[in-house]
Design a protein around this motif. Structure first.
Motif, PDB file in Angstrom:
ATOM      1  N   PRO B   9      39.845  24.400  35.984  1.00 36.88           N
ATOM      2  CA  PRO B   9      40.798  25.521  36.100  1.00 36.88           C
ATOM      3  C   PRO B   9      40.118  26.860  36.373  1.00 36.88           C
ATOM      4  O   PRO B   9      40.646  27.693  37.096  1.00 36.88           O
ATOM      5  CB  PRO B   9      41.528  25.535  34.757  1.00 36.88           C
ATOM      6  N   ARG B  10      38.944  27.089  35.782  1.00 34.62           N
ATOM      7  CA  ARG B  10      38.284  28.368  36.027  1.00 34.62           C
ATOM      8  C   ARG B  10      37.868  28.487  37.472  1.00 34.62           C
ATOM      9  O   ARG B  10      38.015  29.524  38.097  1.00 34.62           O
ATOM     10  CB  ARG B  10      37.060  28.486  35.129  1.00 34.62           C
ATOM     11  N   LEU B  13      40.861  29.202  39.669  1.00 33.25           N
ATOM     12  CA  LEU B  13      41.295  30.594  39.625  1.00 33.25           C
ATOM     13  C   LEU B  13      40.339  31.479  40.403  1.00 33.25           C
ATOM     14  O   LEU B  13      40.748  32.382  41.124  1.00 33.25           O
ATOM     15  CB  LEU B  13      41.373  31.062  38.173  1.00 33.25           C
ATOM     16  N   ALA B  14      39.054  31.214  40.229  1.00 34.08           N
ATOM     17  CA  ALA B  14      38.077  32.035  40.925  1.00 34.08           C
ATOM     18  C   ALA B  14      38.271  31.912  42.424  1.00 34.08           C
ATOM     19  O   ALA B  14      38.250  32.895  43.159  1.00 34.08           O
ATOM     20  CB  ALA B  14      36.659  31.619  40.528  1.00 34.08           C
ATOM     21  N   GLY B  17      41.465  33.695  43.541  1.00 31.18           N
ATOM     22  CA  GLY B  17      41.230  35.128  43.497  1.00 31.18           C
ATOM     23  C   GLY B  17      40.401  35.571  44.690  1.00 31.18           C
ATOM     24  O   GLY B  17      40.703  36.573  45.351  1.00 31.18           O
ATOM     25  N   ALA B  20      42.446  35.566  47.868  1.00 29.83           N
ATOM     26  CA  ALA B  20      43.363  36.700  47.931  1.00 29.83           C
ATOM     27  C   ALA B  20      42.609  37.961  48.321  1.00 29.83           C
ATOM     28  O   ALA B  20      43.072  38.754  49.153  1.00 29.83           O
ATOM     29  CB  ALA B  20      44.062  36.884  46.604  1.00 29.83           C
ATOM     30  N   MET B  21      41.436  38.164  47.729  1.00 33.51           N
ATOM     31  CA  MET B  21      40.635  39.336  48.056  1.00 33.51           C
ATOM     32  C   MET B  21      40.271  39.382  49.516  1.00 33.51           C
ATOM     33  O   MET B  21      40.411  40.395  50.188  1.00 33.51           O
ATOM     34  CB  MET B  21      39.323  39.380  47.259  1.00 33.51           C
ATOM     35  N   GLU B  24      43.164  40.054  51.820  1.00 33.56           N
ATOM     36  CA  GLU B  24      43.598  41.433  51.728  1.00 33.56           C
ATOM     37  C   GLU B  24      42.609  42.364  52.400  1.00 33.56           C
ATOM     38  O   GLU B  24      42.970  43.299  53.105  1.00 33.56           O
ATOM     39  CB  GLU B  24      43.753  41.779  50.256  1.00 33.56           C
TER      40      GLU B  24
ATOM     41  N   LEU C 200      35.473  36.128  35.850  1.00 33.59           N
ATOM     42  CA  LEU C 200      36.487  36.004  36.895  1.00 33.59           C
ATOM     43  C   LEU C 200      36.824  37.370  37.489  1.00 33.59           C
ATOM     44  O   LEU C 200      36.966  37.529  38.699  1.00 33.59           O
ATOM     45  CB  LEU C 200      37.753  35.374  36.327  1.00 33.59           C
ATOM     46  N   ALA C 209      37.944  43.911  45.495  1.00 33.88           N
ATOM     47  CA  ALA C 209      39.357  43.972  45.114  1.00 33.88           C
ATOM     48  C   ALA C 209      39.625  45.223  44.306  1.00 33.88           C
ATOM     49  O   ALA C 209      38.773  45.728  43.602  1.00 33.88           O
ATOM     50  CB  ALA C 209      39.722  42.745  44.284  1.00 33.88           C
ATOM     51  N   ARG C 217      46.466  39.253  40.625  1.00 31.71           N
ATOM     52  CA  ARG C 217      46.149  38.000  41.299  1.00 31.71           C
ATOM     53  C   ARG C 217      45.140  37.146  40.546  1.00 31.71           C
ATOM     54  O   ARG C 217      44.984  35.972  40.830  1.00 31.71           O
ATOM     55  CB  ARG C 217      45.589  38.289  42.694  1.00 31.71           C
ATOM     56  N   VAL C 218      44.401  37.761  39.621  1.00 32.87           N
ATOM     57  CA  VAL C 218      43.392  36.979  38.908  1.00 32.87           C
ATOM     58  C   VAL C 218      43.747  36.835  37.432  1.00 32.87           C
ATOM     59  O   VAL C 218      43.914  35.739  36.918  1.00 32.87           O
ATOM     60  CB  VAL C 218      41.998  37.628  39.029  1.00 32.87           C
ATOM     61  N   VAL C 316      41.620  26.112  27.609  1.00 33.21           N
ATOM     62  CA  VAL C 316      40.979  26.304  28.897  1.00 33.21           C
ATOM     63  C   VAL C 316      39.736  27.165  28.773  1.00 33.21           C
ATOM     64  O   VAL C 316      38.760  26.973  29.486  1.00 33.21           O
ATOM     65  CB  VAL C 316      41.963  26.949  29.892  1.00 33.21           C
ATOM     66  N   TYR C 317      39.777  28.108  27.850  1.00 37.04           N
ATOM     67  CA  TYR C 317      38.669  29.058  27.815  1.00 37.04           C
ATOM     68  C   TYR C 317      37.750  28.923  26.633  1.00 37.04           C
ATOM     69  O   TYR C 317      36.771  29.619  26.557  1.00 37.04           O
ATOM     70  CB  TYR C 317      39.207  30.490  27.877  1.00 37.04           C
TER      71      TYR C 317
END
Lengths: 291, 311, 318
Positions: B9-10, B13-14, B17, B20-21, B24, C200, C209, C217-218, C316-317
């Motif tokens: 999951p990490r 997400l990374a 992200g 998206a960056m 953009e 992250l 960003a 978004r993050v 998760v973390y």
């Protein structure tokens, strides 16, 4: 309290990196004559089925300092915790084999671990004084035992632990205000205050600076006149300096390298272990060839 | 790094992200960016301001409305149907009686339960997990249902105590007990295992270790928990309604088995009345109640900061 | 001094090693402590029993279908009707309007505190939010009745939803409830957001960003399960709230989601009907407990969901 430094010939021959100082009383009679405190027979400990130490068989002698050395992971802490039944506090621990304490089965059905711990004390790796005054720390044990003249016992214990002169004017101050070395000596005093027979020490100096370490080593040599001491140390020079008998443990792996456990390779007079060990593995370890 | 099945999951997400960056970056113009960022930050600031302003208006409005009756008479006068003569005295006494018994109930039971869960029970055992699940669930039960429980079991039913102070205390105690248990567990857990080991190694029994080493060190945290629970109990109205307390009480509650009223109940009764005079009383009562709670919580914070054990 | 070594042999040693007493004390203590812990289980059982007994009797007289799907709520009338939908809708309406306020305010506050605020700001704002969380609900109800309602009446745009609210309205109560649950959403969401590892964020910043992009978004997606958990918890709290609806939402069952109209919530029904003089065993009594059971089930399910989500974001973390 004398420290005899001897350089033994032959150390250089065997390629030792540095000569090891051997302490203790150089010409004492064999330690065996003083009587046995612990006798272990095929002692094994497992945690939830995974073995930690196997088939430990050796004797601990009275008024000796017995050192347990070996690489990390060889179960020295597990082993020493058997002697005061601290492993009972870990639900998954299974102890098999036998330990005799002055001839009595330490794990016998009638033995109360709480009572045993009053005879067999322990000092831990990281000093763990209670968050109370110095006096209260040392008085805790005697108060539990409902002893009288607590003040005298506190003073005796602190004197014996070489701490009295530093704290006699501030017994009511919080123990947390002391330095690491002082805290550890306080823990030793706390242990002494209940009049134990044996003092177990699990790496007592590994969290301390060299000067404090030296003071505690001197203290150990003094204390062995009255108590029998078993010490776990990963510092083999320390073992060589203070102990009379040394047990060397190694790590064994099973075929799939899933399990690892400790086993005694050699147990002998310290002098022998460090100068003329019988087993090659011992020799490799004490000469610094393996970690 | 945590396992978790593929994909991690990490990492997921990374990657999103990053995508998206990049996207953009490739299309937006710098000035648009700055404007967007400012607008966004302003919206956030607005959001939090709404919450803070809402609170400020609530407090200000209560003070403004109640200022006519923020006098000594508010405390010294008892119940009356004449708003000029009415005051909080009976309600304050009632709250004191009720809360007194609440404390007597929640302190030993809460500490006992916390000790059991932390020191004696095997953490994986079914009993321990059952207790933990129950504590979590009880925290979400609407407070009025506790009132119905009190009605069915304590006021009537097996205990049949009637509509008395003790009934109210027991009902509120059940409501806030989880708060004490949770706080006490944290305080007990904060005592390092090395302290217990040191005590046990000297030949102390488990209970001697708890009594002489663990509990004394955990007391500040436990006390804070009790005060928080008391704060909650003082402000609760709903559980008391089914316990016959909405009826008009004209006397000062005098003991565990006497009829009762309480501060939030009195305020509720006044607030229900359409007349302006009672509105002033209700507002004044609210100011008093909130003041009491602020004092109590400040005391709890001071207590914690002063006596908390730093390991 | 050989103090410790006296009696360390033979039968003297055996005696010293034995327990000095059968340690009954320890066993008694264990039993006492266990019974303290079991009280929480007993409480849950007691709640269930006290609700189920009369509720089941109720469903012996009124069918479950009539109850759950009927639209006529008049249990104390002659003839009585037991369709619970109006008060369920009343509860949900107040909850809806409340969350409409609380979610943006709560989440916005959480993002602000987690990503934008300086340490000084946080140290001031967080205690204030805790103060808001500690305001007694009777004070919030009073606020809704005496400030929010008149203000709404003043600013109401013409004939929206049929005109401005009168004394009681779902919106007035809803806004007060919203204010009440803002701290729940804000603090749990903020916890979830600060638990997102800095790595992250830094990765995204390194790619150029902006702060708002990183936040939306993050961080936000990463903390999503915690955020959803906080919202569910807020809904559960709102559904179970009594004093605010009692004072400001009204006491007439009304099957509508309109914000301007007065409604009766489930909790308000219980609070009005189950006052001290209600007689055990009557149909009114049983109705109260049937509604209470429904309320309990609704909040219980939401709570379970929320706990599971919180556990997931922690896993998760950590």
């Amino acid at each position: 309290m004398t420290r005899v430094k001897e350089k033994v010939t032959g150390q250089e021959e065997r390629g030792l990196a540095r000569p090891i100082e051997i302490g203790g009383d150089g010409h004492a009679p064999s330690a065996h004559h003083k009587g046995k405190v612990f006798e272990t027979r095929d002692l094994s400990v497992a945690y939830g089925g995974k073995p930690a130490v196997k088939d430990i068989t050796f004797d601990v002698f009275k008024n000796n300092i017995t050192a347990l050395i070996g690489p990390s992971g060889c179960g020295k802490s597990t082993l020493i915790r058997c002697f005061n039944r601290m492993n009972d506090l870990i639900p998954s621990a299974e102890v098999s084999g036998q330990i005799l304490y002055h001839g009595e089965d330490l794990y016998g059905p009638d033995v109360d671990p709480v009572q045993a711990r009053k005879l067999i004390g322990m000092v831990f790796q990281k000093p763990n004084p209670f968050p109370k005054s110095i006096y209260e720390n040392v008085a805790f044990g005697p108060k539990l035992l409902r002893l009288e003249d607590i003040d005298d016992r506190v003073r005796y214990a602190l004197q014996r632990a070489a701490l009295w002169d530093e704290v006699d004017n501030r017994l009511a101050s919080n123990a947390f205000g002391m330095s690491g070395g002082q805290q550890q000596r306080l823990c030793i005093a706390r242990c002494i205050a209940v009049d134990p027979d044996v003092i177990l020490m699990d790496e007592p100096c590994s969290a301390l600076d060299p000067i404090s370490t030296g003071r505690i080593e001197d203290l150990m040599l003094d204390l062995k006149e009255e108590y029998s001491i078993v010490i776990v140390t990963h510092n083999m020079q320390q073992a060589a300096r203070v102990s009379d008998m040394t047990a060397f443990l190694i790590v064994e792996l099973d075929a799939d390298e899933d399990n690892r456990w400790g086993r005694i390779v050699e147990y002998d007079d310290t002098e022998t272990i460090f100068t003329t060990p019988t087993d090659k593995r011992t020799e490799d370890y004490v000469s610094g060839k393996v970690g | 790094m945590s396992g978790g099945g593929p994909p991690n999951p990490r990492a997921r997400l990374a990657v999103s992200g990053a995508r998206a960056m990049t996207a953009e970056r490739l299309d937006s113009r710098p000035r648009g960016d700055v404007v967007k960022g400012t607008v966004f930050a302003t919206l956030l600031f607005l959001a939090i301001s709404l919450a803070l302003v809402g609170l400020a208006i609530l407090l200000g409005d209560a003070i403004l409305d109640g200022r006519g009756r923020l006098d000594a008479g508010l405390i010294t006068e008892g119940s009356s149907s004449d708003p000029e003569k009415a005051g909080l005295r009976s309600a304050i006494i009632g709250t004191l009686w009720i809360i007194g018994f609440v404390i007597l109930l929640i302190a030993p039971i809460g500490i006992g339960a916390a000790l059991f869960l932390e020191e004696y029970a095997n953490k994986d055992s079914r009993l321990a997990r059952l207790v933990e699940v129950n504590i979590q669930n009880l925290a979400a039960v609407p407070s009025i249902i506790y009132g119905l429980l009190g009605l069915a079991f304590i006021a009537r039913g097996p205990l049949s105590l009637g509509f008395v102070v003790l009934t109210a205390s027991m009902t509120l105690a059940l409501l806030v007990l989880p708060i004490v248990i949770i706080a006490a567990r944290e305080a007990i857990r904060a005592v390092p295992p090395s302290i217990r080991a040191g005590s046990l190694a000297l030949g102390a029994t488990r209970w001697q270790t708890i009594r002489h080493q663990v509990l004394p060190a955990a007391i500040p945290g436990i006390a804070t928990g009790v005060i928080l629970a008391v704060s909650r109990a003082i402000g609760e109205t709903a559980p008391l309604i089914p316990l016959g307390a909405a009826t008009f009480v004209t006397f000062d509650p005098s003991g565990p088995m006497s009829g009762f009223t309480a501060m939030p109940l009195q305020i509720f009764n006044w607030a229900k009345q359409p007349s302006d005079d009672f509105r002033v009383l209700a507002a004044a009562g609210i100011v008093t109640l909130i003041l009491l709670l602020v004092l109590l919580n400040s005391f709890a914070i001071w207590l914690r900061n002063r006596y908390e054990q730093r390991w | 001094m050989e103090a410790g070594q006296i009696g360390v042999s033979g039968p003297a040693l055996k005696r010293r090693l034995e327990a000095s007493s059968p340690r009954y004390g320890e066993r008694v203590i264990y039993a006492l402590l266990a019974s303290c812990a079991v009280i929480s289980v007993a409480t849950t059982v007691a709640i269930l029993v006290s609700l189920l007994e009369p509720a089941l009797e109720f469903f012996g007289e009124v069918s479950l279908g009539d109850f759950l799907f009927g639209t006529d709520w008049g249990p104390t009338f002659e003839p009585a009707s037991f369709g619970v939908l109006p008060i369920v809708v009343g509860t949900l309406s107040v909850t809806f309007w409340g969350l409409l306020f609380a979610i943006p305010v709560g989440l916005g506050s959480a993002v602000y505190l987690s990503e934008y605020a300086s340490r000084r700001t946080r140290r001031i704002v967080k205690p204030v939010l805790e103060l808001l969380a500690g305001i007694p609900t009777v004070a919030l109800g009073f606020f809704a009745l005496t400030f929010i309602t008149p203000t709404l009446q003043d600013v109401w745009p013409g004939h929206l939803f049929g005109g401005p609210p009168l004394i009681f309205s779902a919106l007035a109560a809803g806004l007060a409830i919203g204010l009440m649950v803002v701290p729940i959403i804000a603090s749990i969401s903020e916890d979830a957001m600060t638990a997102v590892p800095n790595g992250l964020r830094e990765g995204a910043y390194a790619l150029g960003a902006s702060k708002s992009r990183v936040a939306t978004r993050v961080v936000f997606p990463a903390a999503l399960s915690g955020i959803v958990a906080s919202i569910i918890l807020a809904v559960s709290r709102a559904i179970g709230e009594t004093m605010i609806v009692l004072l400001a939402a009204g006491n007439t069952p009304n099957l509508t989601f309109s914000p301007a109209e007065s409604i009766q919530a489930m909790t308000a029904f219980i609070g009005t009907t189950a006052t001290g003089d209600i007689a055990t065993g009557t149909i009114t009594y049983k109705t109260v407990f049937a509604v209470a059971l429904l309320l309990f089930v609704m909040t219980f399910v939401m709570n379970l969901l929320s706990i599971r989500l919180v556990r997931r974001y922690r896993e998760v973390y950590e």
